[in-house]
Design an enzyme around this catalytic site. Structure first.
Site, PDB file in Angstrom:
ATOM      1  N   GLU A 327       0.841  -1.215   0.000  1.00  0.00           N
ATOM      2  CA  GLU A 327       0.000   0.000   0.000  1.00  0.00           C
ATOM      3  C   GLU A 327       0.870   1.258   0.000  1.00  0.00           C
ATOM      4  O   GLU A 327       0.552   2.245  -0.658  1.00  0.00           O
ATOM      5  CB  GLU A 327      -0.978   0.001   1.173  1.00  0.00           C
ATOM      6  CG  GLU A 327      -1.906  -1.222   1.246  1.00  0.00           C
ATOM      7  CD  GLU A 327      -2.571  -1.598  -0.069  1.00  0.00           C
ATOM      8  OE1 GLU A 327      -2.764  -0.723  -0.934  1.00  0.00           O
ATOM      9  OE2 GLU A 327      -2.876  -2.796  -0.252  1.00  0.00           O
ATOM     10  N   GLU A 349      -0.923  -1.885 -10.307  1.00  0.00           N
ATOM     11  CA  GLU A 349      -0.735  -3.045  -9.420  1.00  0.00           C
ATOM     12  C   GLU A 349       0.539  -3.839  -9.713  1.00  0.00           C
ATOM     13  O   GLU A 349       1.174  -4.352  -8.799  1.00  0.00           O
ATOM     14  CB  GLU A 349      -1.975  -3.956  -9.473  1.00  0.00           C
ATOM     15  CG  GLU A 349      -3.260  -3.291  -8.976  1.00  0.00           C
ATOM     16  CD  GLU A 349      -3.208  -2.813  -7.526  1.00  0.00           C
ATOM     17  OE1 GLU A 349      -2.283  -3.208  -6.794  1.00  0.00           O
ATOM     18  OE2 GLU A 349      -4.100  -2.025  -7.142  1.00  0.00           O
TER      19      GLU A 349
END
Ligand code: BES
Ligand code: ZN
Length: 638
Positions: A327, A349
């Site tokens: 994150e 991602e």
């Protein structure tokens, strides 16, 4: 649904493809309903906004939190910029919003603006078309959300810590539109201010500068000065306390969780330092962690300045804190340089999973990084076996109206291994420099894969033509499976475990706790995955008695053991399974267990009974998936 699926073919002419020698591919477009040809004409097929004409720039969000009725009510004021001088309307996304009144902020003579709904779709919501005020003044929309807002979860006190209710948002990918009318596309960035009013002993926190003082009369003010895409706008409200753990990091959590989280995530500051060294400065000021209730449907969500984190990674030994690395990494890949379309999700991602591994390497060492890479590689191969060819490509040419379809092991791990491979070709130092420049060059912009390949060609391939060719890049992006020129990760620790399992199965070795004494979580996971899919009752008992597997509190290890228990109908573990599925709502952990239960006719009733009990605590994102696995009869469970 009365929509008739049909298929059309389009040639996708990606700008920049020609220069970077990647041939345009034929794109298969699955048309799920008649509105979709229009979808492909919009700048972002997953948004009704026309930001090519008028673009929103700043939001002033004013909302009151009503736990009793499960609504947010208030208004948002929108500043915008005309891209086309002749444009006379603003197009926004909404989903399940009650719009009350739309006015021009400065026009005191005739403040009321004309508006109407345009196109609509089950997943995309409704297009809101507003006639712009003549004077170009900001637009104020008074509205409220509905209890079923797909981007919000409302939890009763009994579903959290028993004292206060809880609310949290999850805007990615296209749920921001269910609680704020806006241009819900990652191609548009906004700054925002917010005033949030709460009427109980609860506290709001946002993806913004969180003023940590108590709000006067329950009114809290926030400001987000950096421009972000809509999917990063976030709110949480509940019995939330905070503890500063280092220079840039505070933990926000329920009072009974904050201590454990502070211990578990104590490496966060070191993670920031390591990432800054490789990829340039952290541009968001504070980096805080909000520990959500266990019903949070994801592992984590990279809301800027305040990542949202599942409590299921609090293992007690920091062995699952790669999630924090992930994150945090989004503060560069995703939040700073953003995928312009959800089809480009691997830019967010895949890059993030690569950076995550570099952070883990820096903070926990190479051994753990390689073990995690090997686990990810094995999982990637398994999931690719189930995926159609197009979905095995980093640039998935099959259009889907549901952006969630662009997130898979391919997006994350194939993307990550592509960057690993680039790094291996040119060496770490050169590649770090390359990425550092990339984040600088595209900072606070939203880009497509074509922009990245152009940058790659100009800054790496042309400089090292003997090491990387655009032909190979093309294989990574546009071919299914893994390239045959990629060397998969391996680790001697896992090889040792494989030998041990083999020796046990051929009765050459007895299981004892001695063999596993120093195993890390990653070694346990590999061990459980290395076991044969069918085990006898004696073998299961022996494993459990020797290693106390049913008692494990580590959510990942417990998950893998419960999966084995279901597949082999090991009844001793069912009690733990029931607790697990009723306490946790993280989709990655619960979905495979429900699938395994439903794959065994004898366990379908058990699945239905557990789900009936657990469903009320699950997030709409979880129930929408698990309803289709277990089935859901509203008369029985509600
Ligand atoms: N941004 C994602 C979560 C997400 C993806 C939400 C797509 C909605 C749509 C987040 O950064 C993420 O990848 N979370 C993973 C973490 C893991 C890969 C370490 C998760 O939740 O499992
Ligand atoms: Zn991510």
């Amino acid at each position: 649904m009365n929509q008739i699926p049909f298929i059309v073919f389009l040639i996708l002419m990606l700008p920049g493809c020609q220069n970077s020698q990647i041939k345009p591919k034929e794109t298969t477009v699955i048309i799920a309903d008649s509105s979709q040809p229009a979808a492909l004409k919009r700048p972002d097929p997953h948004s009704y906004s026309r930001h090519d004409r008028v673009k929103i720039k700043h939001l002033d969000i004013n909302l009151e939190v009503d736990f009793k009725d499960k609504v947010l009510a208030g208004f948002v004021t929108i500043d915008y910029e005309k891209i086309k001088p002749e444009a006379s309307q603003l197009f926004l996304d909404t989903r399940d919003l009650k719009i009350k009144r739309i006015t021009a902020v400065n026009d005191s003579n005739n403040p009321k603006l004309i508006w109407r709904y345009g196109q609509s779709h089950e997943l995309l919501g409704k297009q809101l078309i507003i006639d712009l005020p003549d004077d170009g003044s900001a637009i104020k929309i008074q509205y409220q959300t509905m209890p079923k807002a797909s981007g919000l979860q409302w939890l009763s006190p009994s579903q959290t810590n028993g004292k206060q209710p809880y609310l949290f948002s999850q805007s990615q990918a296209i749920h921001a539109r269910s609680w704020i009318p806006l241009q819900d596309t990652p191609a548009v960035r906004v700054t925002y201010d917010a005033t949030i009013t709460v009427d109980r002993a609860v506290k709001p926190v946002l993806s913004a500068d969180n003023n940590q003082q108590k709000g006067v009369d329950g009114v809290y003010k926030f400001s987000m000065p950096q421009a972000i895409p809509s999917y990063l706008i976030a709110i949480a409200v509940g019995d939330i306390t905070h503890q500063k753990i280092s220079e840039h990091v505070s933990i926000f959590a329920a009072p009974d969780v904050v201590e454990a989280a502070a211990y578990e995530f104590s490496e966060t500051e070191n993670m920031i330092t390591a990432t800054e060294k490789y990829y340039g400065s952290y541009r968001w000021g504070q980096y805080d962690l909000l520990i959500l209730p266990p019903s949070f449907p994801f592992g984590g969500m990279e809301n800027p300045k305040l990542s949202h984190i599942t409590p299921t990674v609090i293992a007690g030994d920091r062995s699952l804190d790669s999630l924090i690395a992930h994150e945090l990494a989004h503060s560069w890949s995703g939040n700073l340089v953003t995928n312009a379309l959800w089809q480009d999700a691997w830019l967010n991602e895949g890059f993030t999973t690569y950076i995550e591994s570099r952070i883990v390497d820096a903070v926990h060492g190479k051994e753990r990084m390689v073990m995690e890479a090997t686990l990810a590689y094995e999982a990637l191969l398994n999931s690719m076996q189930e995926l159609p060819l197009d979905q095995q490509k980093l640039i998935n040419p099959t259009f889907s109206i549901d952006p969630d379809d662009y997130f898979s092991a391919v997006t994350y791990d194939k993307g990550r291994f592509f960057l690993d491979w680039l790094e291996q070709q040119v060496g770490r130092e050169v590649f770090d420099q390359f990425l550092n420049m990339y984040f600088d060059q595209f900072a606070f912009q939203s880009i497509t894969t074509a922009a990245f390949t152009q940058y790659l060609d100009d800054n790496l391939v042309k400089k090292y033509p003997e090491k990387i060719s655009m032909k190979q890049v093309d294989v990574w992006l546009n071919e299914p499976g893994m390239p045959d020129f990629f060397t998969p990760p391996t680790t001697s620790q896992f090889d040792k475990i494989d030998q041990l399992v083999e020796a046990w199965l051929s009765n050459e070795l007895q299981l004892t706790t001695a063999i596993s004494r120093a195993w890390t979580t990653q070694e346990w996971l590999h061990f459980l995955r290395a076991l044969p899919s069918q085990l006898t009752a004696e073998q299961l008992q022996l494993l459990d008695q020797t290693f106390s597997l049913t008692q494990r509190q580590n959510s990942e290890i417990a998950h893998d053991w419960l999966l084995i228990s279901i597949n082999n109908q090991y009844e001793v573990a069912y009690g733990r399974l029931i607790t697990y599925l009723t306490e946790i709502g993280r989709v990655k952990l619960i979905k495979p267990l429900y699938e395994a239960l439903m794959a065994q006719p004898a366990l379908n009733n058990l699945a239905a009974n557990i789900y009936q009990k657990a469903r009320a605590s699950y997030h709409p994102i979880a129930t929408s998936q698990i309803d289709t696995i277990v089935g859901h009869n509203p008369d029985v469970s509600e």
